[in-house]
Design a protein around this motif. Structure first.
Motif, PDB file in Angstrom:
ATOM      1  N   SER A 263       1.053  -1.570  -0.456  1.00  0.00           N
ATOM      2  CA  SER A 263       0.243   0.151  -0.097  1.00  0.00           C
ATOM      3  C   SER A 263       1.026   1.938  -0.003  1.00  0.00           C
ATOM      4  O   SER A 263       1.644   1.156   0.664  1.00  0.00           O
ATOM      5  N   ILE A 264       0.691   2.027  -0.756  1.00  0.00           N
ATOM      6  CA  ILE A 264       1.454   3.793  -0.765  1.00  0.00           C
ATOM      7  C   ILE A 264       0.629   4.309   0.068  1.00  0.00           C
ATOM      8  O   ILE A 264       1.094   5.127   1.064  1.00  0.00           O
ATOM      9  N   GLU A 285      -4.464  -3.031  -1.020  1.00  0.00           N
ATOM     10  CA  GLU A 285      -4.027  -3.946  -0.939  1.00  0.00           C
ATOM     11  C   GLU A 285      -3.915  -5.668  -2.087  1.00  0.00           C
ATOM     12  O   GLU A 285      -3.576  -5.899  -2.635  1.00  0.00           O
ATOM     13  N   LEU A 286      -5.402  -5.729  -1.664  1.00  0.00           N
ATOM     14  CA  LEU A 286      -5.737  -7.284  -1.766  1.00  0.00           C
ATOM     15  C   LEU A 286      -6.603  -6.874  -2.589  1.00  0.00           C
ATOM     16  O   LEU A 286      -6.814  -7.970  -3.319  1.00  0.00           O
ATOM     17  N   GLY A 287      -7.152  -5.970  -2.903  1.00  0.00           N
ATOM     18  CA  GLY A 287      -8.693  -5.988  -4.137  1.00  0.00           C
ATOM     19  C   GLY A 287      -9.731  -5.473  -3.380  1.00  0.00           C
ATOM     20  O   GLY A 287     -10.171  -5.952  -2.422  1.00  0.00           O
ATOM     21  N   LEU A 288     -10.608  -5.531  -3.981  1.00  0.00           N
ATOM     22  CA  LEU A 288     -11.931  -5.728  -3.923  1.00  0.00           C
ATOM     23  C   LEU A 288     -12.450  -6.990  -3.793  1.00  0.00           C
ATOM     24  O   LEU A 288     -13.750  -7.086  -3.057  1.00  0.00           O
ATOM     25  N   ILE A 289     -12.670  -7.811  -4.739  1.00  0.00           N
ATOM     26  CA  ILE A 289     -12.573  -9.574  -4.012  1.00  0.00           C
ATOM     27  C   ILE A 289     -12.390  -9.661  -2.481  1.00  0.00           C
ATOM     28  O   ILE A 289     -13.023 -10.290  -2.105  1.00  0.00           O
ATOM     29  N   THR A 290     -11.161  -9.411  -2.171  1.00  0.00           N
ATOM     30  CA  THR A 290     -10.366  -9.819  -1.053  1.00  0.00           C
ATOM     31  C   THR A 290     -11.259  -9.015   0.402  1.00  0.00           C
ATOM     32  O   THR A 290     -12.476  -9.542   0.987  1.00  0.00           O
ATOM     33  N   ALA A 291     -11.658  -7.350  -0.060  1.00  0.00           N
ATOM     34  CA  ALA A 291     -12.545  -7.118   1.003  1.00  0.00           C
ATOM     35  C   ALA A 291     -14.005  -7.285   1.127  1.00  0.00           C
ATOM     36  O   ALA A 291     -15.316  -7.377   1.658  1.00  0.00           O
ATOM     37  N   LEU A 292     -14.997  -7.534  -0.503  1.00  0.00           N
ATOM     38  CA  LEU A 292     -15.944  -8.252  -0.428  1.00  0.00           C
ATOM     39  C   LEU A 292     -16.203  -9.832   0.403  1.00  0.00           C
ATOM     40  O   LEU A 292     -17.033  -9.738   0.666  1.00  0.00           O
ATOM     41  N   ALA A 293     -14.793 -10.605   0.256  1.00  0.00           N
ATOM     42  CA  ALA A 293     -15.318 -11.543   1.461  1.00  0.00           C
ATOM     43  C   ALA A 293     -15.601 -11.493   2.498  1.00  0.00           C
ATOM     44  O   ALA A 293     -15.606 -11.779   3.392  1.00  0.00           O
TER      45      ALA A 293
END
Length: 384
Positions: A263-264, A285-293
């Protein structure tokens, strides 16, 4: 110990996964902060690890305990005194963080009483409502429930004047849902709720913006948060910095993220990356997919908690579950709302993922009781 045979894995596995994942994300989000403050990059990691280990101990204790202990008059009396005294104590010597004197310093850690009040209100109101159901039917709702309403409002008021708008709103939501479950006229409740929203949007926000422009209000943290919510990019070098950098983090992450630890925004651009805005760092860092998970696992816990409440033959147990589900739902919505710019930033942590001892332990208390109730149900079904 036999209760452990009847663990509800739909509750326990998501709780454990989210808690462990929270440790991982706290380490990633806080490593730069620790180094910048002259400490170890792993300082927050070790603290959060200890918080979670103690939380799991609390969770296990709550699963195994006899829930009738929570209804003991002496226990409730001393808990009430402790809750009120701690909130009053904050007004005198509370440690101020981000504009709110909401923390009591105890050695190397800070305790946030508003978090534990959530658990107290759930258990206390569930007990009061369950004990007074017949009286409500005979004497009328206001006659029976006026005193609990005043006490609850007093506690919420003490949290509000710290000032802690997020904590006060979550506690007020718990009280609102449990009182509504006690037989209060739901049509009237919805009217009050909509009127409150219209008042906030139509009166409070415009007034806050006007007042914030006055010289004496320039340093008022709460008012400036409203200004940042209304037009963050206009104030991107000041009060709008958090929200603007949250947008940058979400944009950088995209669908799959830039990679764990990369992450910046956590490197000094986004304040509170390990607490209020940890979901922005996670998404970067881990994207939308991980956040939704992560959100899906939390949604699973909430829906399972509601289901346990619906299945319960005890109104006391059902009310605890509804209060727990309200707590998790409102806290999640407030955190995500702040990160996405849909709500003003209120300093609310994301359940299980954000750094913090008080939040971790309160979640352990609440979810341990819900698991206890579910285990009782499974045991009853298995033996009857």
């Amino acid at each position: 110990m036999r209760k452990l045979k009847y663990l509800d894995y739909w509750l326990f596995v998501p709780y454990l996964v989210l808690s462990i994942f929270g440790i991982v994300m706290v380490y990633s989000a806080s490593a730069d902060i620790g180094a910048q403050n002259g400490g170890s990059p792993r300082s927050y990691l070790f603290k959060q690890l200890m918080f979670v280990i103690l939380g799991l101990t609390i969770y296990t204790f709550m699963v195994l305990m006899n829930l009738n202990k929570l209804r003991d008059k002496k226990v409730l009396k001393y808990a009430s005194i402790l809750a009120v005294c701690s909130l009053l104590f904050l007004l005198v010597v509370g440690k101020t963080i981000n504009g709110a004197a909401g923390w009591i310093r105890l050695g190397p850690i800070s305790i946030q009483p508003a978090e534990f009040v959530k658990f107290y209100l759930i258990v206390w109101l569930a007990h009061v409502i369950d004990r007074r159901q017949d009286a409500i039917a005979l004497e009328g709702w206001w006659t029976v429930m006026l005193r609990p309403v005043i006490i609850s409002a007093g506690m919420v008021g003490l949290i509000l004047i710290q000032p802690d708008l997020g904590g006060a709103t979550i506690n007020a939501s718990i009280v609102f849902v449990l009182l509504l479950s006690s037989g209060f006229n739901w049509k009237r409740a919805i009217t009050y709720f909509l009127a409150a929203i219209l008042f906030v949007v139509g009166v409070v926000f415009p007034l806050a913006i006007k007042v914030s422009e006055l010289s004496f209000a320039k340093n008022n943290y709460q008012l400036q948060r409203v200004v940042a919510f209304v037009d963050p990019f206009k104030h991107s070098q000041g009060v709008g910095q958090q929200l603007v950098n949250s947008y940058y983090a979400l944009s950088n992450g995209g669908v799959f993220g830039v990679g764990w630890g990369n992450s910046i925004q956590k490197t000094g651009y986004l304040p509170e990356p390990n607490t209020d805005f940890i979901m922005a760092i996670l998404a970067e860092e881990l994207g939308l997919i991980t956040a939704l998970a992560v959100i899906s696992l939390l949604f699973l816990i909430i829906t399972r908690t509601v289901l346990v409440g619906i299945r319960s033959s005890s109104s006391y147990h059902a009310l605890i579950c509804y209060g727990a589900a309200t707590y998790l739902t409102v806290q999640t919505l407030f955190n995500l709302g702040g990160v996405l710019g849909l709500l003003p930033i209120t300093g609310v942590t994301f359940p299980f993922i954000s750094y913090g001892g008080s939040s971790t332990w309160t979640l352990a208390l609440v979810m341990g009781v819900v698991m206890n109730i579910s285990a009782r149900q499974k045991h009853y079904r298995a033996t009857h």
